[in-house]
Design an enzyme around this catalytic site. Structure first.
Site, PDB file in Angstrom:
ATOM      1  CB  VAL A  64      -0.907  -0.270   1.241  1.00 13.95           C
ATOM      2  CG1 VAL A  64      -2.202   1.444   1.438  1.00 13.95           C
ATOM      3  CG2 VAL A  64      -1.996  -1.036   1.369  1.00 13.95           C
ATOM      4  CB  CYS A  65       1.075   4.297  -2.103  1.00 13.59           C
ATOM      5  SG  CYS A  65       1.876   5.544  -2.512  1.00 13.59           S
ATOM      6  CG  ASN A  66       3.576   5.957   3.962  1.00 16.54           C
ATOM      7  OD1 ASN A  66       2.399   5.195   4.868  1.00 16.54           O
ATOM      8  ND2 ASN A  66       4.377   6.544   4.387  1.00 16.54           N
TER       9      ASN A  66
ATOM     10  CB  ALA B 182      -2.403   4.568   2.853  1.00 13.70           C
TER      11      ALA B 182
END
Length: 129
Positions: A77-79, A82
């Site tokens: 998940v792209c930090n 997110a």
């Protein structure tokens, strides 16, 4: 062939995520290698543990988690995406023993675009949904 899947659509409201999930299942059934699934933009909402579909609807978040449990597919998940959409991990503050409860679903892991770049480099194909 070795694949990386890029999911940019939310779990509900668009067809992107469910199409990506079905494509991933098909890849695994046909003995291709699914290296990882990277959730970006609104796709990070697939990792929100607070999403609760109606009882008669398909639970896409649990389906992604099942893909990880059964086939060990990495769910990145792209930090940054997110954080912008309120998907966070548990946090401990250093000066006080307080734990903020995050809503990042189990089996999903926060990462950066460097992980996506690395996956693209080592895979034969990247497919975006």
């Amino acid at each position: 062939m070795k694949y990386t899947i890029l999911v940019t659509g939310a779990a509900y409201g668009t067809q992107n995520s469910s199409s990506a999930f079905l494509f991933c299942k098909s890849l695994l059934k046909t003995k291709h290698i699914l290296h990882s699934v990277f959730f970006y933009c609104d796709g990070v909402l697939n990792a929100n543990s607070m999403t609760t579909p109606a009882i008669d609807e398909f639970n896409l978040i649990k389906a992604w988690q099942g893909l990880n449990k059964k086939y060990k597919v990495k769910l990145y998940v792209c930090n940054s995406a997110a954080l912008r959409r309120g998907v966070i991990e548990d946090e401990k503050t250093l000066n006080v023993n307080v734990v903020k409860k995050g809503n990042l679903a189990f089996f999903f892991q926060l990462s950066g675009l460097m992980e996506l770049a690395n996956s693209i480099k080592i895979c034969d194909r990247i497919i975006q949904f």
